[in-house]
Design a protein around this motif. Structure first.
Motif, mmCIF file in Angstrom:
data_model
loop_
_atom_site.group_PDB
_atom_site.id
_atom_site.type_symbol
_atom_site.label_atom_id
_atom_site.label_comp_id
_atom_site.label_asym_id
_atom_site.label_seq_id
_atom_site.Cartn_x
_atom_site.Cartn_y
_atom_site.Cartn_z
ATOM 1 N N GLN A 88 0.825 -1.218 0.000
ATOM 2 C CA GLN A 88 0.000 0.000 0.000
ATOM 3 C C GLN A 88 0.851 1.256 0.000
ATOM 4 O OE1 GLN A 88 -2.552 -0.626 3.384
ATOM 5 N NE2 GLN A 88 -4.190 -1.418 2.074
ATOM 6 N N SER A 89 1.916 1.264 0.814
ATOM 7 C CA SER A 89 2.758 2.461 0.897
ATOM 8 C C SER A 89 3.979 2.380 -0.019
ATOM 9 C CB SER A 89 3.227 2.675 2.333
ATOM 10 O OG SER A 89 4.154 1.665 2.697
ATOM 11 N N GLY A 90 4.315 1.169 -0.465
ATOM 12 C CA GLY A 90 5.485 0.993 -1.302
ATOM 13 C C GLY A 90 6.789 0.960 -0.527
ATOM 14 N N GLY A 91 6.730 0.998 0.797
ATOM 15 C CA GLY A 91 7.929 1.001 1.621
ATOM 16 C C GLY A 91 8.325 -0.388 2.079
ATOM 17 N N THR A 92 9.533 -0.474 2.629
ATOM 18 C CA THR A 92 10.004 -1.721 3.216
ATOM 19 C C THR A 92 10.200 -1.525 4.713
ATOM 20 O OG1 THR A 92 12.314 -1.176 2.782
ATOM 21 C CG2 THR A 92 11.165 -2.448 1.094
ATOM 22 N N PHE A 93 10.148 -2.621 5.455
ATOM 23 C CA PHE A 93 10.264 -2.541 6.910
ATOM 24 C C PHE A 93 10.935 -3.790 7.448
ATOM 25 C CE2 PHE A 93 6.254 -4.527 5.923
ATOM 26 C CZ PHE A 93 6.185 -5.597 6.794
ATOM 27 N N LYS A 94 11.380 -3.696 8.700
ATOM 28 C CA LYS A 94 11.936 -4.819 9.446
ATOM 29 C C LYS A 94 11.170 -4.951 10.758
ATOM 30 C CE LYS A 94 16.396 -4.831 10.051
ATOM 31 N NZ LYS A 94 17.824 -4.476 10.160
ATOM 32 N N ILE A 95 10.943 -6.178 11.168
ATOM 33 C CA ILE A 95 10.378 -6.456 12.489
ATOM 34 C C ILE A 95 11.501 -7.075 13.310
ATOM 35 C CG2 ILE A 95 8.622 -7.671 13.817
ATOM 36 C CD1 ILE A 95 6.954 -7.793 11.228
ATOM 37 N N ASN A 96 12.088 -6.291 14.199
ATOM 38 C CA ASN A 96 13.186 -6.746 15.057
ATOM 39 C C ASN A 96 12.606 -7.315 16.346
ATOM 40 O OD1 ASN A 96 15.311 -5.558 13.344
ATOM 41 N ND2 ASN A 96 14.424 -3.628 14.014
ATOM 42 N N MET A 97 13.099 -8.483 16.774
ATOM 43 C CA MET A 97 12.625 -9.076 18.026
ATOM 44 C C MET A 97 13.761 -9.744 18.768
ATOM 45 S SD MET A 97 8.901 -10.693 17.554
ATOM 46 C CE MET A 97 8.322 -10.660 15.887
ATOM 47 N N LYS A 98 13.618 -9.720 20.080
ATOM 48 C CA LYS A 98 14.566 -10.389 20.963
ATOM 49 C C LYS A 98 13.764 -10.899 22.148
ATOM 50 C CE LYS A 98 18.782 -8.934 21.388
ATOM 51 N NZ LYS A 98 19.968 -8.140 21.733
ATOM 52 N N GLY A 99 13.969 -12.152 22.514
ATOM 53 C CA GLY A 99 13.234 -12.700 23.643
ATOM 54 C C GLY A 99 13.495 -14.182 23.810
ATOM 55 N N VAL A 100 12.623 -14.828 24.565
ATOM 56 C CA VAL A 100 12.805 -16.238 24.890
ATOM 57 C C VAL A 100 11.452 -16.951 24.818
ATOM 58 C CG1 VAL A 100 12.570 -15.861 27.383
ATOM 59 C CG2 VAL A 100 13.840 -17.834 26.554
ATOM 60 N N PHE A 101 11.504 -18.206 24.365
ATOM 61 C CA PHE A 101 10.303 -19.046 24.348
ATOM 62 C C PHE A 101 10.222 -19.791 25.669
ATOM 63 C CE2 PHE A 101 11.291 -18.495 19.867
ATOM 64 C CZ PHE A 101 10.057 -18.153 19.359
ATOM 65 N N THR A 153 12.477 0.965 6.740
ATOM 66 C CA THR A 153 13.799 1.048 6.129
ATOM 67 C C THR A 153 13.773 1.797 4.802
ATOM 68 O OG1 THR A 153 13.462 -1.140 5.155
ATOM 69 C CG2 THR A 153 14.639 -1.034 7.252
ATOM 70 N N SER A 154 12.594 1.982 4.237
ATOM 71 C CA SER A 154 12.474 2.724 2.988
ATOM 72 C C SER A 154 11.045 3.241 2.889
ATOM 73 C CB SER A 154 12.794 1.803 1.811
ATOM 74 O OG SER A 154 12.403 2.364 0.594
ATOM 75 N N PRO A 155 10.738 4.392 2.481
ATOM 76 C CA PRO A 155 11.620 5.418 1.958
ATOM 77 C C PRO A 155 12.396 6.158 3.053
ATOM 78 C CG PRO A 155 9.366 6.206 1.923
ATOM 79 C CD PRO A 155 9.334 4.789 2.403
ATOM 80 N N ASP A 156 11.923 6.157 4.274
ATOM 81 C CA ASP A 156 12.639 6.776 5.396
ATOM 82 C C ASP A 156 13.155 5.677 6.314
ATOM 83 O OD1 ASP A 156 11.963 9.372 4.549
ATOM 84 O OD2 ASP A 156 10.033 9.256 5.578
#
Length: 144
Positions: free
Chosen positions: A101-114, A128-131
């Motif tokens: 929809q926006s044409g942008g890219t993103f990252k989902i960063n996670m840190k934790g424990v199961f 990460t894109s466009p900003d």
């Protein structure tokens, strides 16, 4: 003859056990209930919003991440770069996706424990894109 069979059986058991992979985390679906602690002004999420991430794990790798509350989730074409420590069940890493929809890219960063069938930790959504900016930050809460 019985000694031969016993030796063969013991050697077979030793070789079979030696070649087995040891994974601390069982294959299956794990759930994490998150709460937004920061949301950028342009985000559709707001502080204190809640949601659910569902992790599908196979051979100590995240093969699928799903969020029930996002109707466009299936269109993001996520690629997973998470690492799970088999000794401690700790997850770290990220997934990359595209928002059509926006044409942008993103990252989902996670840190934790199961822990059991649940996930505890924190993460963020980073555009990460466009900003390049942190769009949302979240922590995982107890389901109990």
């Amino acid at each position: 003859m019985s000694k031969f069979i016993l030796k063969f059986f013991l050697i077979f058991m030793f070789i079979f056990n030696f070649h087995q992979k040891a994974f601390a985390l069982d294959d299956g679906i794990y759930t994490g209930l998150y709460k937004i602690v920061y949301a950028h002004g342009e985000s559709s999420s707001r502080k204190n919003d809640k949601g659910v991430f569902e992790f599908t794990i196979k051979d100590n790798k995240v093969i699928k991440l799903f969020a029930y509350d996002d109707p466009n989730w299936k269109f993001y074409n996520l690629r997973y770069f998470y690492k799970i420590d088999p000794e401690t069940n700790e997850l770290s890493g990220f997934s990359k996706g595209n928002d059509p929809q926006s044409g942008g890219t993103f990252k989902i960063n996670m840190k934790g424990v199961f822990i059991g069938s649940k996930f505890a930790g924190n993460g963020n959504v980073e555009l990460t894109s466009p900003d390049s900016l942190i769009f949302e930050k979240f922590i995982f809460e107890s389901l109990d």
